[in-house]
Design an enzyme around this catalytic site. Structure first.
Site, PDB file in Angstrom:
ATOM      1  N   LYS A  12       0.854  -1.185   0.000  1.00  0.00           N
ATOM      2  CA  LYS A  12       0.000   0.000   0.000  1.00  0.00           C
ATOM      3  C   LYS A  12       0.889   1.235   0.000  1.00  0.00           C
ATOM      4  CE  LYS A  12      -4.391   1.295   0.301  1.00  0.00           C
ATOM      5  NZ  LYS A  12      -5.401   0.826  -0.673  1.00  0.00           N
ATOM      6  N   THR A  57      -4.130  -4.826   0.679  1.00  0.00           N
ATOM      7  CA  THR A  57      -3.421  -3.558   0.879  1.00  0.00           C
ATOM      8  C   THR A  57      -4.243  -2.628   1.767  1.00  0.00           C
ATOM      9  OG1 THR A  57      -4.322  -2.493  -1.107  1.00  0.00           O
ATOM     10  CG2 THR A  57      -2.309  -3.801  -1.365  1.00  0.00           C
ATOM     11  N   ASP A  58      -5.564  -2.769   1.739  1.00  0.00           N
ATOM     12  CA  ASP A  58      -6.402  -1.954   2.616  1.00  0.00           C
ATOM     13  C   ASP A  58      -6.125  -2.277   4.083  1.00  0.00           C
ATOM     14  OD1 ASP A  58      -8.741  -0.007   2.690  1.00  0.00           O
ATOM     15  OD2 ASP A  58      -9.517  -1.647   3.914  1.00  0.00           O
ATOM     16  N   PHE A 158      35.631  25.982  -9.092  1.00  0.00           N
ATOM     17  CA  PHE A 158      35.684  24.819  -9.974  1.00  0.00           C
ATOM     18  C   PHE A 158      36.611  25.169 -11.133  1.00  0.00           C
ATOM     19  CE2 PHE A 158      33.962  21.941 -13.321  1.00  0.00           C
ATOM     20  CZ  PHE A 158      34.212  20.743 -12.665  1.00  0.00           C
ATOM     21  N   ARG A 175      32.514  31.132  -6.906  1.00  0.00           N
ATOM     22  CA  ARG A 175      31.200  30.966  -7.522  1.00  0.00           C
ATOM     23  C   ARG A 175      30.138  30.696  -6.461  1.00  0.00           C
ATOM     24  NH1 ARG A 175      30.623  24.783  -9.926  1.00  0.00           N
ATOM     25  NH2 ARG A 175      31.264  23.707  -8.010  1.00  0.00           N
ATOM     26  N   GLN A 218      31.826  17.576  -5.904  1.00  0.00           N
ATOM     27  CA  GLN A 218      32.234  16.212  -5.572  1.00  0.00           C
ATOM     28  C   GLN A 218      32.969  16.176  -4.226  1.00  0.00           C
ATOM     29  OE1 GLN A 218      32.460  17.635  -8.530  1.00  0.00           O
ATOM     30  NE2 GLN A 218      32.212  16.165 -10.223  1.00  0.00           N
ATOM     31  N   HIS A 246      22.799  25.535 -10.866  1.00  0.00           N
ATOM     32  CA  HIS A 246      23.728  26.517 -11.411  1.00  0.00           C
ATOM     33  C   HIS A 246      23.193  27.944 -11.289  1.00  0.00           C
ATOM     34  CE1 HIS A 246      26.147  23.294 -13.040  1.00  0.00           C
ATOM     35  NE2 HIS A 246      25.093  22.787 -13.656  1.00  0.00           N
TER      36      HIS A 246
END
Length: 297
Positions: A12, A57-58, A158, A175, A218, A246
């Protein structure tokens, strides 16, 4: 044609459970989105339509509500453990269960300068997550968060990257670094104060992002994962996915205006997607719990 049923599971999805504690005039709230998945020998339901081994599922939905009432919600992780273990230990055809929980945060409304006892305001986009797998190998608990959007305006660069004939990107010495983090961490055990641990992990992620000078997104992911393992001995593995949101410097030269890193336009796509897995040395393997975890990066 010869065919066979290779694998199956059912459950569910997205049962919204809101639990309000009214024991005192100052109420408490936990707001969850609960998904359950059961594994076992249910092949007859698929091949022959025989539902005799299938827990509806109920029923799974109802259990989420009943457990919220009878057991309360100490934390998303603990609630998922209770449900998962009940399925495996008390529903005979079930050999494995996974319970995924998302928690939505609410903060108390401030009225006349004080926090209100029974009024809240939904807090931001960030969602807390938990995924618990219970099977014959034991119980695997994975905490996490998603949509934690962070930005810092400096201390990020970077440059010195690989170039070829298609490269147009220029070096950036200073940046804007922005991302929306999805982080999941695997616990070594099941007897923990998950709320307190979550708060520590989240604080470590934020402080590392803010304090460490980033040579690349990274590197920032590695630093965050390593910092979490250093700060929380109960965590044995951290997985992080970070889209690079960005921010490009707007060209104001046509208007005769300088722009020394003050005005940017934010681009939502395309974006770099950076991912990392940081594991404590000697940590036991999680098997396929990660693979089956909803939202795992």
């Amino acid at each position: 044609m010869t065919a066979r049923l290779h694998a199956h599971q059912y459950g569910k999805a997205e049962t919204r459970v809101v639990r309000i504690v009214r024991d005192t005039p100052r109420h408490e709230i936990r707001d969850l989105n609960v998904s359950t998945v059961l594994r076992g020998d249910f092949a007859a339901a698929y091949l022959d339509g025989d539902q005799s081994a299938v827990l509806p599922t109920d029923t799974q939905k109802n259990m989420s509500f009943v457990f919220a009432k009878t057991h309360g919600i100490a934390s998303p992780e603990q609630f998922a453990i209770l449900l998962g273990r009940h399925f495996v230990e008390h529903v005979e055809p079930v050999s494995g269960a996974r319970v995924d929980v998302q928690e939505y945060a609410w903060v108390r409304a401030v009225v006349d300068g004080a926090e209100h006892d029974h009024t809240w305001v939904r807090s931001g986009q960030e969602v807390r997550t938990a995924s618990v797998t219970v099977d014959d190998s034991g119980t695997t608990v994975i905490g996490g968060l998603r949509d934690l959007t962070v930005l810092k305006s400096t201390a990020s660069e970077f440059r010195g990257f690989l170039r070829d004939e298609f490269t147009t990107l220029v070096d950036a010495d200073d940046r804007v670094l922005a991302t929306s983090l999805t982080v999941q961490w695997r616990y070594a055990g099941t007897d923990l104060d998950y709320d307190a641990t979550y708060a520590v992990v989240r604080a470590v992620i934020l402080s590392t992002f803010a304090a460490e000078h980033s040579l690349a997104l990274q590197q920032t992911l590695w630093q965050m994962g390593e910092a979490v393992l250093d700060a929380v001995p109960q965590v044995v593995e951290v997985r992080i996915a970070a889209p690079n949101k960005h921010h490009f410097l707007a060209d104001l030269s046509p208007f005769g205006l300088p722009n020394p890193g003050e005005v940017f336009f934010a681009a939502d796509r395309p974006y770099g997607l950076i991912e990392a897995v940081v594991v404590r040395e000697g940590a036991p393997d999680a098997g396929d719990a990660w693979i089956r975890s909803v939202g795992a990066p």
